[in-house]
Write a protein that holds these residues in place. Structure first.
Motif, short mmCIF file in Angstrom:
data_model
loop_
_atom_site.label_atom_id
_atom_site.label_comp_id
_atom_site.label_asym_id
_atom_site.label_seq_id
_atom_site.Cartn_x
_atom_site.Cartn_y
_atom_site.Cartn_z
N GLY A 1 0.83 -1.24 -0.25
CA GLY A 1 0.29 -0.01 -0.04
C GLY A 1 1.02 1.43 0.01
N SER A 2 0.33 2.52 0.04
CA SER A 2 0.92 3.79 -0.09
C SER A 2 0.44 4.65 1.28
CB SER A 2 0.66 4.34 -1.45
OG SER A 2 1.42 3.75 -2.45
N LEU A 3 1.09 5.28 1.68
CA LEU A 3 1.03 6.45 2.70
C LEU A 3 1.19 8.08 2.23
CD1 LEU A 3 0.86 5.08 6.17
CD2 LEU A 3 -1.27 6.00 5.03
N ARG A 4 0.95 9.35 2.26
CA ARG A 4 1.62 10.49 2.21
C ARG A 4 1.75 11.01 3.67
NH1 ARG A 4 0.14 15.62 -1.61
NH2 ARG A 4 -1.28 15.79 0.14
N LEU A 5 2.87 10.83 4.23
CA LEU A 5 3.16 12.14 5.32
C LEU A 5 3.45 13.63 4.81
CD1 LEU A 5 5.70 9.49 7.03
CD2 LEU A 5 3.42 9.69 6.87
N SER A 6 2.80 14.06 5.74
CA SER A 6 2.89 16.24 5.57
C SER A 6 3.18 16.40 6.80
CB SER A 6 1.82 16.40 5.38
OG SER A 6 0.74 15.84 4.45
N CYS A 7 4.11 17.15 6.68
CA CYS A 7 5.64 18.40 7.63
C CYS A 7 4.91 19.67 7.61
CB CYS A 7 6.36 17.49 7.53
SG CYS A 7 7.05 18.65 8.35
N ALA A 8 4.44 20.27 8.17
CA ALA A 8 4.12 21.60 7.91
C ALA A 8 4.20 22.71 8.61
CB ALA A 8 1.72 21.39 8.70
N ALA B 1 4.13 27.39 -0.77
CA ALA B 1 2.72 28.19 -0.53
C ALA B 1 2.28 27.78 1.14
CB ALA B 1 1.70 28.10 -1.56
N LYS B 2 2.54 26.50 1.19
CA LYS B 2 2.04 25.55 1.70
C LYS B 2 2.81 26.21 3.76
CE LYS B 2 -2.29 23.65 -0.08
NZ LYS B 2 -2.88 22.17 -0.18
N ASN B 3 4.29 25.99 2.48
CA ASN B 3 5.09 25.92 4.01
C ASN B 3 4.72 24.39 4.08
OD1 ASN B 3 7.01 27.73 3.95
ND2 ASN B 3 6.79 28.01 6.29
N THR B 4 4.91 23.30 3.76
CA THR B 4 4.79 21.94 3.59
C THR B 4 6.13 20.76 3.30
OG1 THR B 4 2.40 22.33 4.38
CG2 THR B 4 2.94 19.66 4.24
N VAL B 5 6.12 20.05 3.40
CA VAL B 5 7.41 18.46 2.75
C VAL B 5 6.32 17.92 2.86
CG1 VAL B 5 9.27 17.96 2.57
CG2 VAL B 5 9.06 20.02 3.67
N TYR B 6 6.44 16.99 1.94
CA TYR B 6 5.61 15.52 1.46
C TYR B 6 6.41 14.45 1.94
CZ TYR B 6 2.01 19.12 0.66
OH TYR B 6 0.72 19.89 0.96
N LEU B 7 6.00 13.47 1.91
CA LEU B 7 6.71 12.14 2.14
C LEU B 7 6.10 11.35 1.11
CD1 LEU B 7 9.56 10.62 2.28
CD2 LEU B 7 8.66 9.67 4.00
#
Length: 123
Positions: A16-23, A75-81
């Protein structure tokens, strides 16, 4: 000071898959690189991926290369994995971190850390 808040962890089946966010908040990130690390029980914290905020250069290690993708949204100051084809050995607490240094693979190089988000991959 930079505050980092991770989200997006959870329980997923193998494959499966997941997307992590870091604000991120507190400072402009143009002088920072952002990293994702993970730590499994009884193991050391290990580097997963990083991205240089200005320019977007990315770095990966072997365990996630080809399956994980790090990205940012200015724009969201967010990093994703984005994590695809997850395996049980990917089970760990995943941490987001920020650094002004240029040694992206080493945890002590990072100035700021989030609280972590648990990722559990079942077989």
């Amino acid at each position: 000071q930079v505050q980092l808040v991770e989200s997006g962890g959870g329980l997923v089946q193998a494959g499966g898959s997941l997307r992590l966010s870091c604000a991120a908040s507190g400072r402009t990130l143009s002088n920072y690189a952002m990293g994702w690390f993970r730590q499994a029980p009884g193991k050391e914290r290990e580097f997963v991926a990083s991205i240089v905020w200005s320019g977007g250069t990315t770095y990966y290690v072997g365990s996630g290369q080809g399956r994980f993708t790090i990205s940012r949204d200015n724009a969201k100051n967010t990093v994703y994995l984005q994590m695809n084809n997850l395996k049980p050995e990917d089970t760990a607490v995943y941490y987001c971190a920020a650094t002004t240094r240029h040694t992206y693979y080493s945890p002590p190089s990072y100035n700021y850390w989030g609280q972590g988000t648990q990722v559990t991959v079942s077989s």
